[in-house]
Design a protein around this motif. Structure first.
Motif, PDB file in Angstrom:
ATOM      1  N   ASP A 129       2.888  11.287  10.934  1.00 35.64           N
ATOM      2  CA  ASP A 129       2.811   9.891  11.363  1.00 35.64           C
ATOM      3  C   ASP A 129       1.809   9.112  10.504  1.00 35.64           C
ATOM      4  O   ASP A 129       1.090   8.255  10.991  1.00 35.64           O
ATOM      5  CB  ASP A 129       2.382   9.843  12.834  1.00 35.64           C
ATOM      6  N   ARG A 132       1.907   5.164  10.468  1.00 33.50           N
ATOM      7  CA  ARG A 132       1.330   4.489  11.630  1.00 33.50           C
ATOM      8  C   ARG A 132      -0.196   4.539  11.594  1.00 33.50           C
ATOM      9  O   ARG A 132      -0.867   3.573  11.957  1.00 33.50           O
ATOM     10  CB  ARG A 132       1.845   5.140  12.920  1.00 33.50           C
ATOM     11  N   ASN A 135      -1.333   2.020   9.144  1.00 35.37           N
ATOM     12  CA  ASN A 135      -1.076   0.699   9.698  1.00 35.37           C
ATOM     13  C   ASN A 135      -2.184   0.262  10.653  1.00 35.37           C
ATOM     14  O   ASN A 135      -2.550  -0.910  10.716  1.00 35.37           O
ATOM     15  CB  ASN A 135       0.267   0.717  10.437  1.00 35.37           C
ATOM     16  N   ARG A 136      -2.733   1.219  11.391  1.00 36.49           N
ATOM     17  CA  ARG A 136      -3.787   0.890  12.354  1.00 36.49           C
ATOM     18  C   ARG A 136      -5.059   0.420  11.639  1.00 36.49           C
ATOM     19  O   ARG A 136      -5.773  -0.449  12.143  1.00 36.49           O
ATOM     20  CB  ARG A 136      -4.095   2.105  13.220  1.00 36.49           C
ATOM     21  N   ASP A 207       5.811  -1.189  15.685  1.00 38.15           N
ATOM     22  CA  ASP A 207       6.500   0.066  15.368  1.00 38.15           C
ATOM     23  C   ASP A 207       7.269  -0.038  14.058  1.00 38.15           C
ATOM     24  O   ASP A 207       7.244   0.884  13.232  1.00 38.15           O
ATOM     25  CB  ASP A 207       7.461   0.437  16.504  1.00 38.15           C
ATOM     26  N   ALA A 210       4.995   0.107  11.030  1.00 37.41           N
ATOM     27  CA  ALA A 210       4.578   1.477  10.739  1.00 37.41           C
ATOM     28  C   ALA A 210       5.681   2.232   9.995  1.00 37.41           C
ATOM     29  O   ALA A 210       5.398   2.997   9.063  1.00 37.41           O
ATOM     30  CB  ALA A 210       4.230   2.194  12.029  1.00 37.41           C
ATOM     31  N   ASP A 211       6.939   2.012  10.387  1.00 33.75           N
ATOM     32  CA  ASP A 211       8.057   2.663   9.701  1.00 33.75           C
ATOM     33  C   ASP A 211       8.146   2.195   8.245  1.00 33.75           C
ATOM     34  O   ASP A 211       8.421   2.986   7.338  1.00 33.75           O
ATOM     35  CB  ASP A 211       9.379   2.355  10.420  1.00 33.75           C
ATOM     36  N   SER A 326      -3.023  -0.394  20.001  1.00 34.93           N
ATOM     37  CA  SER A 326      -2.806   0.587  18.942  1.00 34.93           C
ATOM     38  C   SER A 326      -4.125   1.139  18.416  1.00 34.93           C
ATOM     39  O   SER A 326      -4.267   2.348  18.192  1.00 34.93           O
ATOM     40  CB  SER A 326      -2.013  -0.062  17.798  1.00 34.93           C
TER      41      SER A 326
END
Length: 593
Positions: A129, A132, A135-136, A207, A210-211, A326
């Motif tokens: 992951d 993601r 991304n955070r 979401d 993140a993808d 998140s």
């Protein structure tokens, strides 16, 4: 439970989560309350000047133009200049102080996020992951701090302006103001409707972002595989699908945000029409002067922008809360823990016992490792051999507690590993894996990474010589100071492997794990490095994994694994004589080497 009560329960739960997130976020903002309060007061001061500027229209028209007050010729312009100066200075000071608070909060959030990231169990990183997680740190953390102070200050600023303007409107004409107040409930209803809609879309948008990050990252890291396997079309389709989804979500957000303002303004326009009609009636009766009406209209005109900004801030607040959720999800993820945090002390007589050790990956029906029992005495070199997937790497990964047994336990001098402080335990273990990671820095920085800062260049050159890298380093223009690029991109596979071996040599830990430590070396280099490893292994407890069986022939014990069980055990010679799986694997290895 009926549908209504279940829906209400979900809504109550969501509101509870939101309330908790608000509290946690603004507790961080509250740490800098002096600066925040200063900025807040400056913003309020700047906002309070706006109704006063509207009120200047009344004396200007009623008395200034008619010449009733000669002093207004200079008083009104000077007052206007002073108000603008106060407003500009207050807004600048407020914006600066709020930006200072926001960046301090961003700094503390990212600090806690990275601390949490480094403390996550290894299995969290194996979930793949990465997109993601990245991304955070970038999108979500920025989203939180960019809006955290803005949401509160915008609400305070615009509410102050609206309250001030309403006060002015009431002073000028309570009848006209009453018409305006009737319009506010429908406007609030419209705002709440769009806020709920935006919350749902923003959750989905996080979401998809993140993808997108994950696909781009895979495209960068796997570009050679993509090119060699003609996968560019496949990757383009994957990217286009996510990119299109991101565009759709962006358009939904833009549509909702764009529709919110005009709908609110349409509602207000009806009240404006009613105000004009009432003002004309009062003017005909002599109740309202021209100056009073112009001041009222000017103040009323000023109320539209604050109302618009208040309705728009609901969308920002929803984005902020999704990002906050998140960010805190990462911070709250359980970290690696120890039961008692005992200090690990490894002596020359220390032994390691695997007591009915089993392991099963989450979501898998069968154990990868099944009830293993064996003891490794101090200074022994134990090798693990078996087919791919037999559990060799999982087994040695239990020593530094990258994974923990799901059954049984591993004992160090009679104490379970999970009772030792993880950092203390890992100080006594050196690991050279088949997948070498190097940092973007110099050769010296990578070799001495995590070791005492007083390490000398002479000590580094000694381990480089043992790892068969001394001549290579001496040939470099900058020697040990030579940068090696991201993950050693400027080095060959064999050079990267030998740097990892040199790093383990310099750490000089009493427990050594060699997981395919010579897999990337040619035969000549392998012999030289193997000699250094043999010297390093003397007097140390060593766990070895190797597909090249020639590298483990001198091991004190060889354990042959198959389907998570030990099916053979002995020395190289005894296992060859037994004619079992080890002998079969050795025969295959001799044909391929």
């Amino acid at each position: 439970m009926n549908l209504f009560s279940r829906k209400k329960e979900v809504q109550d739960g969501t509101q509870s989560v939101d309330r908790t997130l608000w509290i946690r976020l603004y507790q961080r903002v509250g740490q800098y309350w002096v600066y925040w309060l200063g900025g807040f007061l400056c913003i309020l001061l700047g906002s309070s000047t706006q109704p006063l500027m509207a009120y200047l229209m009344k004396p200007l028209l009623d008395e200034g133009f008619l010449g009733a007050q000669k002093s207004f010729i200079w008083m009104i312009p000077i007052t206007l200049i002073l108000l603008m100066m106060v407003r500009g200075a207050a807004n600048f000071s407020g914006a600066y102080l709020m930006a200072w608070v926001a960046n301090k909060v961003l700094y503390s959030l990212r600090k806690d996020m990275f601390h949490s990231l480094m403390g996550l169990p290894d299995q969290e990183f194996q979930k793949g992951d990465t997109g993601r997680l990245l991304n955070r740190f970038t999108v979500d953390a920025n989203q939180v701090t960019a809006n955290a102070t803005e949401v509160v200050t915008t609400i305070a600023k615009e509410v102050t302006i609206i309250v001030g303007i309403f006060g002015m409107l009431l002073f000028l004409s309570w009848q006209l103001t009453l018409i305006i107040l009737i319009v506010f409930p429908p406007a609030v209803f419209v705002g709440r409707f769009f806020a709920k809609r935006l919350r749902k879309i923003n959750r989905q948008n996080i979401d998809v972002n993140a993808d997108l990050t994950k696909i781009i990252k895979e495209g960068i890291e796997g570009q050679r595989v993509i090119k060699m396997h003609d996968g560019m079309a496949t990757e383009q389709v994957r990217f286009d699908n996510v990119n299109a989804s991101l565009r759709q979500h962006a358009m939904k957000i833009a549509t909702a945000e764009a529709a919110m303002s005009p709908l609110t303004q349409w509602i207000i326009s009806f009240s404006l029409a009613a105000v004009i009609a009432m003002a004309l009636y009062q003017g005909s009766k002599g109740v309202l002067t021209v100056g009073g009406f112009i001041a009222f209209i000017t103040a009323l005109g000023q109320i539209f922008d604050p109302v618009k900004r208040l309705t728009n801030i609901a969308a920002k607040a929803q984005r902020m809360m999704m990002a906050t959720e998140s960010v805190f999800k990462l911070i709250d993820t359980p970290k690696e823990t120890s039961k008692d945090n005992k200090t690990a002390i490894v002596t020359p007589d220390s032994e390691i016992v695997f007591d009915h050790v089993s392991f099963r990956f989450p979501g898998v029906e069968n154990d990868t490792i099944k009830g293993l029992n064996f003891t490794v005495k101090a200074g022994q070199a134990v090798a693990f051999v078996g087919r791919s997937g037999s559990g060799k790497t999982t087994l040695v990964n239990m020593l530094p507690r990258f994974v923990d047994p799901t059954g049984g336990q591993i004992l160090l001098d009679g104490t379970p590993l999970d009772e030792f402080d993880i950092g203390s335990l890992r100080q006594h273990i050196a690991l050279v894996g088949q997948h070498v990671f190097l940092f973007d820095g110099s050769l010296a920085d990578n070799i001495a990474y995590g070791v005492n800062k007083n390490v000398t260049n002479e000590q580094i050159m000694q381990v480089l010589e043992a790892a068969n890298l001394k001549s290579f380093v001496e040939s470099l223009p900058q020697g040990l100071a030579t940068p090696i690029g991201e993950n050693g991109a400027w080095l060959s596979g064999g050079q990267r492997q030998r740097i990892a071996i040199a790093r383990a040599l310099l750490k000089n830990a009493p427990i050594l794990i060699l997981d395919e430590a010579t897999s990337a070396l040619d035969n000549e280099s392998e012999k030289l490095v193997q000699e250094a490893l043999n010297q390093l292994m003397e007097g140390r407890t060593t766990f070895m994994i190797a597909h090249r069986l020639s590298t483990i022939q001198n091991a004190d014990r060889i354990l042959v694994l198959d389907d998570g069980k030990i099916i053979e055990e002995g020395t190289h010679e005894s296992l060859l004589k037994s004619g079992g799986l080890y002998a079969s694997l050795n025969a295959i290895a001799q044909k391929t080497e």
